[in-house]
Design an enzyme around this catalytic site. Structure first.
Site, short mmCIF file in Angstrom:
data_model
loop_
_atom_site.label_atom_id
_atom_site.label_comp_id
_atom_site.label_asym_id
_atom_site.label_seq_id
_atom_site.Cartn_x
_atom_site.Cartn_y
_atom_site.Cartn_z
N ASP A 143 -0.32 -4.17 -4.72
CA ASP A 143 -0.55 -3.72 -6.10
C ASP A 143 0.39 -2.58 -6.43
O ASP A 143 0.98 -1.95 -5.55
CB ASP A 143 -2.04 -3.32 -6.29
CG ASP A 143 -2.41 -2.03 -5.54
OD1 ASP A 143 -3.37 -2.07 -4.75
OD2 ASP A 143 -1.74 -0.99 -5.76
N SER A 198 -7.74 -0.37 7.66
CA SER A 198 -8.59 -0.71 8.80
C SER A 198 -7.86 -0.57 10.12
O SER A 198 -8.46 -0.64 11.19
CB SER A 198 -9.10 -2.15 8.67
OG SER A 198 -7.99 -3.04 8.62
N HIS A 243 4.83 -4.40 2.63
CA HIS A 243 4.38 -5.80 2.62
C HIS A 243 4.67 -6.49 1.30
O HIS A 243 4.03 -7.49 0.97
CB HIS A 243 2.87 -5.86 2.95
CG HIS A 243 2.58 -5.52 4.37
ND1 HIS A 243 1.35 -5.11 4.81
CD2 HIS A 243 3.38 -5.48 5.46
CE1 HIS A 243 1.41 -4.86 6.10
NE2 HIS A 243 2.61 -5.07 6.52
N LEU A 277 -13.02 5.29 4.47
CA LEU A 277 -14.47 5.23 4.17
C LEU A 277 -15.31 5.31 5.43
O LEU A 277 -16.36 5.93 5.46
CB LEU A 277 -14.78 3.93 3.41
CG LEU A 277 -16.19 3.81 2.84
CD1 LEU A 277 -16.43 4.89 1.78
CD2 LEU A 277 -16.42 2.42 2.24
N GLY A 289 -7.24 4.69 3.78
CA GLY A 289 -7.82 3.43 3.32
C GLY A 289 -7.27 2.21 4.00
O GLY A 289 -7.01 1.20 3.35
C1 BV8 Z 1 5.19 -8.88 12.12
C2 BV8 Z 1 0.48 -8.65 2.36
C3 BV8 Z 1 7.12 -9.00 13.50
C4 BV8 Z 1 0.05 -9.95 1.82
C5 BV8 Z 1 -0.42 -8.40 4.61
C6 BV8 Z 1 -1.40 -9.68 18.23
C7 BV8 Z 1 -1.37 -8.32 18.46
C8 BV8 Z 1 -0.65 -7.47 17.62
C9 BV8 Z 1 0.04 -7.98 16.51
C10 BV8 Z 1 -0.02 -9.33 16.29
C11 BV8 Z 1 -0.71 -10.19 17.12
N1 BV8 Z 1 -0.58 -11.45 16.65
C12 BV8 Z 1 0.20 -11.41 15.51
C13 BV8 Z 1 0.56 -10.15 15.30
C14 BV8 Z 1 1.40 -9.63 14.24
C15 BV8 Z 1 0.62 -9.59 12.93
C16 BV8 Z 1 -0.69 -8.86 13.09
O1 BV8 Z 1 -0.74 -7.63 13.15
N2 BV8 Z 1 -1.79 -9.64 13.14
C17 BV8 Z 1 -3.10 -9.01 13.29
C18 BV8 Z 1 -4.12 -9.83 12.47
C19 BV8 Z 1 -3.45 -8.94 14.76
N3 BV8 Z 1 1.47 -8.85 12.02
C20 BV8 Z 1 2.42 -9.51 11.33
O2 BV8 Z 1 2.57 -10.71 11.35
C21 BV8 Z 1 3.38 -8.63 10.53
N4 BV8 Z 1 4.72 -9.02 10.87
O3 BV8 Z 1 4.52 -8.48 13.04
O4 BV8 Z 1 6.53 -9.26 12.24
C22 BV8 Z 1 7.59 -7.58 13.52
C23 BV8 Z 1 6.96 -6.64 14.36
C24 BV8 Z 1 7.42 -5.33 14.37
C25 BV8 Z 1 8.46 -4.95 13.55
C26 BV8 Z 1 9.05 -5.88 12.71
C27 BV8 Z 1 8.59 -7.20 12.67
C28 BV8 Z 1 3.21 -8.82 9.05
C29 BV8 Z 1 1.82 -8.43 8.63
C30 BV8 Z 1 1.77 -8.36 7.10
C31 BV8 Z 1 0.73 -9.31 6.57
N5 BV8 Z 1 0.57 -9.09 5.12
N6 BV8 Z 1 -0.52 -8.15 3.29
C32 BV8 Z 1 -1.12 -9.79 0.87
O5 BV8 Z 1 -1.49 -8.66 0.51
O6 BV8 Z 1 -1.66 -10.84 0.50
S1 BV8 Z 1 -1.58 -7.76 5.66
C33 BV8 Z 1 -2.86 -7.00 4.83
O7 BV8 Z 1 -3.87 -6.68 5.82
C34 BV8 Z 1 -2.52 -5.63 4.27
O8 BV8 Z 1 -1.26 -5.59 3.71
C35 BV8 Z 1 -2.65 -4.68 5.43
O9 BV8 Z 1 -1.43 -4.53 6.10
C36 BV8 Z 1 -3.56 -5.42 6.38
C37 BV8 Z 1 -4.81 -4.62 6.64
O10 BV8 Z 1 -5.45 -4.51 5.44
P1 BV8 Z 1 -5.98 -3.07 4.94
O11 BV8 Z 1 -5.04 -2.62 3.88
O12 BV8 Z 1 -6.23 -2.15 6.05
O13 BV8 Z 1 -7.34 -3.54 4.28
P2 BV8 Z 1 -8.69 -3.89 5.06
O14 BV8 Z 1 -9.57 -4.63 4.11
O15 BV8 Z 1 -8.40 -4.48 6.40
O16 BV8 Z 1 -9.32 -2.45 5.32
C38 BV8 Z 1 -9.64 -1.64 4.20
C39 BV8 Z 1 -10.02 -0.28 4.75
O17 BV8 Z 1 -10.31 0.58 3.66
C40 BV8 Z 1 -11.28 -0.33 5.61
O18 BV8 Z 1 -11.08 0.45 6.77
C41 BV8 Z 1 -12.36 0.29 4.72
O19 BV8 Z 1 -13.29 1.05 5.47
C42 BV8 Z 1 -11.55 1.22 3.86
N7 BV8 Z 1 -12.13 1.45 2.54
C43 BV8 Z 1 -12.83 0.57 1.77
N8 BV8 Z 1 -13.20 1.20 0.62
C44 BV8 Z 1 -12.70 2.47 0.67
C45 BV8 Z 1 -12.02 2.63 1.89
N9 BV8 Z 1 -11.44 3.78 2.25
C46 BV8 Z 1 -11.53 4.81 1.38
N10 BV8 Z 1 -12.15 4.75 0.19
C47 BV8 Z 1 -12.75 3.59 -0.19
N11 BV8 Z 1 -13.38 3.53 -1.38
#
Ligand code: BV8
Length: 236
Positions: free
Chosen positions: A94, A177, A109, A202, A175
């Site tokens: 966003d 996870s 991202h 949060l 904000g």
């Molecule tokens: C890559 C864009 C190589 C699209 C997104 C095994 C182990 C380790 C890594 C991996 C693995 N297997 C695969 C991987 C790599 C993978 C990965 O990490 N997978 C995970 C699932 C294990 N990663 C990738 O593929 C990345 N690329 O690794 O390429 C490389 C490596 C190194 C260097 C160069 C290249 C690419 C990942 C990008 C994916 N795209 N988004 C779209 O938006 O549609 S990911 C998406 O989820 C977000 O962008 C963000 O990055 C991610 C986590 O989301 P959050 O933003 O944290 O949101 P979430 O809901 O999870 O949490 C919200 C938080 O806010 C909570 O904690 C909550 O408590 C809090 N909250 C809620 N309300 C409030 C609040 N806080 C404060 N106030 C509030 N009111």
């Protein structure tokens, strides 16, 4: 916060939650409605482009209706007044940081406001739907996709992010996870560099144990208080 000059801020979906934008991993969040592998991977896009384009059309439309909240406003105030270096690395697609007035923003991202042509590689500003496969504004091929980084794809400007972290005196995560890499690993890089680390979230996250200090609460309260601390404008 003594002798802090250079700051890196990492934001995630939680900073936009109080603007009414769905996070990914909370109850009813985006990953409850859709499987990641179906809507946020290149394989999912190749398998069912309509499903993916509809998913992003729905999110783009929703984001355009929302407004920045006090957390975005506070970060924009920090950006306007902080004399040292500041880089706001956001995982969010966003544009609420920009709409709040922040300028030093890096979308690692990607952004929902661009279309990426898979034929000519052009990235062009885009706010409409893609479900009808509109022509690329540059080469007219009907091969547009959202300009967002999917799982398995390289995040944008990693070099710029790592060099900012290497120059930082403070790393603040807001904000997120801590579930997705490489973003979730930045705090460990900061710790290895003896950089002060602070988490504003949060609830405790998957990375909380890596932070020197971790404060729990809504971003709309924690972030303005923290910015007041940094700018010495606090009322305390
Ligand atoms: C890559 C864009 C190589 C699209 C997104 C095994 C182990 C380790 C890594 C991996 C693995 N297997 C695969 C991987 C790599 C993978 C990965 O990490 N997978 C995970 C699932 C294990 N990663 C990738 O593929 C990345 N690329 O690794 O390429 C490389 C490596 C190194 C260097 C160069 C290249 C690419 C990942 C990008 C994916 N795209 N988004 C779209 O938006 O549609 S990911 C998406 O989820 C977000 O962008 C963000 O990055 C991610 C986590 O989301 P959050 O933003 O944290 O949101 P979430 O809901 O999870 O949490 C919200 C938080 O806010 C909570 O904690 C909550 O408590 C809090 N909250 C809620 N309300 C409030 C609040 N806080 C404060 N106030 C509030 N009111």
């Amino acid at each position: 916060m003594t002798d802090i000059r250079n700051i890196v801020v990492l934001t995630g979906a939680g900073i936009s939650a109080e603007s009414g934008i769905d996070t990914f991993r909370s109850d009813g969040g985006l990953w409850e409605q859709h499987r990641i592998e179906d809507v946020a991977t290149p394989e999912g896009f190749a398998r069912d482009p309509e499903l993916v384009l509809r998913f992003y059309d729905m999110r783009r439309e929703a984001i355009l209706q929302k407004r920045p909240n006090p957390a975005h406003d506070a970060i924009a105030r920090l950006d306007a007044e902080w004399q040292g270096e500041l880089l706001i690395v956001t995982q969010n697609v966003d544009d609420l940081h920009e709409r709040a007035g922040a300028r030093r923003v890096l979308h690692m991202h990607g952004t929902h406001l661009n279309a990426w042509c898979t034929s000519c590689d052009a990235r062009t500003p885009w706010t409409g739907p893609m479900i009808d496969r509109p022509p690329c504004p540059v080469c007219e091929a009907r091969s547009l996709r959202p300009d967002v980084v999917w799982f398995g794809e390289m995040p944008y400007e990693m070099e710029r992010i790592y060099s900012a972290i290497h120059r930082a005196d403070l790393f603040v995560s807001i904000g997120t996870s801590g579930a997705v890499y490489p973003a979730a690993g930045f705090v460990r890089d900061a710790r290895q560099l003896n950089i002060e680390t602070l988490e504003l979230n949060l609830e405790r996250s998957q990375g909380s144990q890596w932070f020197h200090r971790s404060r729990q609460g809504p971003a709309s309260q924690l972030v303005p208080d923290w910015v007041d601390e940094m700018l010495g404008t606090g009322t305390r």
